[in-house]
Design a protein around this motif. Structure first.
Motif, PDB file in Angstrom:
ATOM      1  N   LEU A 138       0.033  -3.643  -2.718  1.00 17.17           N
ATOM      2  CA  LEU A 138      -0.112  -3.786  -4.167  1.00 17.17           C
ATOM      3  C   LEU A 138      -1.506  -3.368  -4.609  1.00 17.17           C
ATOM      4  O   LEU A 138      -1.667  -2.612  -5.576  1.00 17.17           O
ATOM      5  CB  LEU A 138       0.163  -5.234  -4.578  1.00 17.17           C
ATOM      6  N   ARG A 139      -2.523  -3.835  -3.895  1.00 15.39           N
ATOM      7  CA  ARG A 139      -3.898  -3.525  -4.292  1.00 15.39           C
ATOM      8  C   ARG A 139      -4.225  -2.053  -4.098  1.00 15.39           C
ATOM      9  O   ARG A 139      -4.954  -1.468  -4.903  1.00 15.39           O
ATOM     10  CB  ARG A 139      -4.865  -4.426  -3.514  1.00 15.39           C
ATOM     11  N   ALA A 140      -3.669  -1.453  -3.057  1.00 14.44           N
ATOM     12  CA  ALA A 140      -3.878  -0.017  -2.869  1.00 14.44           C
ATOM     13  C   ALA A 140      -3.213   0.765  -3.991  1.00 14.44           C
ATOM     14  O   ALA A 140      -3.793   1.730  -4.511  1.00 14.44           O
ATOM     15  CB  ALA A 140      -3.317   0.420  -1.514  1.00 14.44           C
ATOM     16  N   TRP A 141      -2.022   0.359  -4.371  1.00 15.66           N
ATOM     17  CA  TRP A 141      -1.304   1.051  -5.451  1.00 15.66           C
ATOM     18  C   TRP A 141      -2.027   0.880  -6.781  1.00 15.66           C
ATOM     19  O   TRP A 141      -2.206   1.850  -7.528  1.00 15.66           O
ATOM     20  CB  TRP A 141       0.119   0.502  -5.529  1.00 15.66           C
ATOM     21  N   LEU A 142      -2.457  -0.348  -7.072  1.00 16.49           N
ATOM     22  CA  LEU A 142      -3.103  -0.616  -8.357  1.00 16.49           C
ATOM     23  C   LEU A 142      -4.462   0.069  -8.478  1.00 16.49           C
ATOM     24  O   LEU A 142      -4.940   0.297  -9.594  1.00 16.49           O
ATOM     25  CB  LEU A 142      -3.270  -2.125  -8.557  1.00 16.49           C
ATOM     26  N   SER A 143      -5.082   0.396  -7.352  1.00 15.71           N
ATOM     27  CA  SER A 143      -6.388   1.051  -7.410  1.00 15.71           C
ATOM     28  C   SER A 143      -6.295   2.434  -8.030  1.00 15.71           C
ATOM     29  O   SER A 143      -7.299   2.990  -8.485  1.00 15.71           O
ATOM     30  CB  SER A 143      -6.997   1.152  -6.014  1.00 15.71           C
TER      31      SER A 143
END
Length: 210
Positions: A138-143
């Protein structure tokens, strides 16, 4: 007679070998794409804090629904495709975060919409699920997610819209941010934006706390 047997054997070998070789090639290409993303810093190791922020939780519910942290299948994208083919009347809310991240990785490499590239993305999503937690994905995508304006990413969106970091957003602001992921143009339509944010806020409020 021997010629016929030879031909049949060759055909059978081809029927078995071609799919296996194709799968192996696509699997290797998927792994190569993930490795490239890792070298570029898109994917990182385990986060120091696995607790979702208010904004991350709103987005996980709005975007990924019942697939979030649902590791009851070895590969959620494949399980979803199989379910769609065999149980078309059964609906699962949201696609998996691994699918979203895999799509982002491949769009960064080459915006190819061919069927072959689609299958490679699915295999990459399977590999991502083996290597990373949903929170990491999720955090990689949201970055690098698009919220309707450049630069991309959740932090720049939070700063430009609310003047603070993403981790500082309250539930109302988080719902407004989540609303933009599927419809970035809502920035130009405040009424529809508020309505979609309201619906997301209701879903989040009705979801059990982790």
């Amino acid at each position: 007679m021997r010629t016929i047997r030879t031909v049949v054997l060759v055909v059978l070998l081809a029927v078995v070998t071609i799919p296996v070789v194709t799968f192996a090639v696509l699997w290797a290409q998927a792994g190569s794409a993930i490795s490239s993303a890792e070298r570029a810093g898109v994917l990182r190791g385990p986060p120091p804090d696995t607790t979702l922020t208010v904004a991350e939780r709103a987005i996980s519910i709005a975007e990924f629904g019942g697939t979030w942290n649902a590791r009851n299948a070895p590969c959620r994208p494949v399980a979803s495709l199989w379910r769609a083919a065999t149980q078309p009347d059964v609906r699962v809310s949201g696609s998996s975060v691994s699918t979203a991240l895999s799509t982002m990785i491949f769009m960064e490499l080459e915006p190819d919409r061919s069927l072959r590239r689609h299958f490679t993305r699915v295999l990459a999503a399977c590999q991502l699920e083996q290597r990373y937690s949903d929170t990491q994905m999720l955090r990689a995508w949201l970055s690098n997610a698009y919220f309707g304006a450049r630069p991309f990413g959740i932090e720049s969106a939070a700063q430009s819209l609310f003047g603070k970091g993403a981790a500082e957003l309250d539930p109302s602001e988080s719902a407004r941010l989540a609303a933009l992921l599927r419809a970035p143009r809502l920035r130009n339509d405040p009424e529809r934006w508020n309505e979609r944010a309201r619906l997301i806020g209701e879903r989040v409020a009705a979801s059990p706390q982790p």
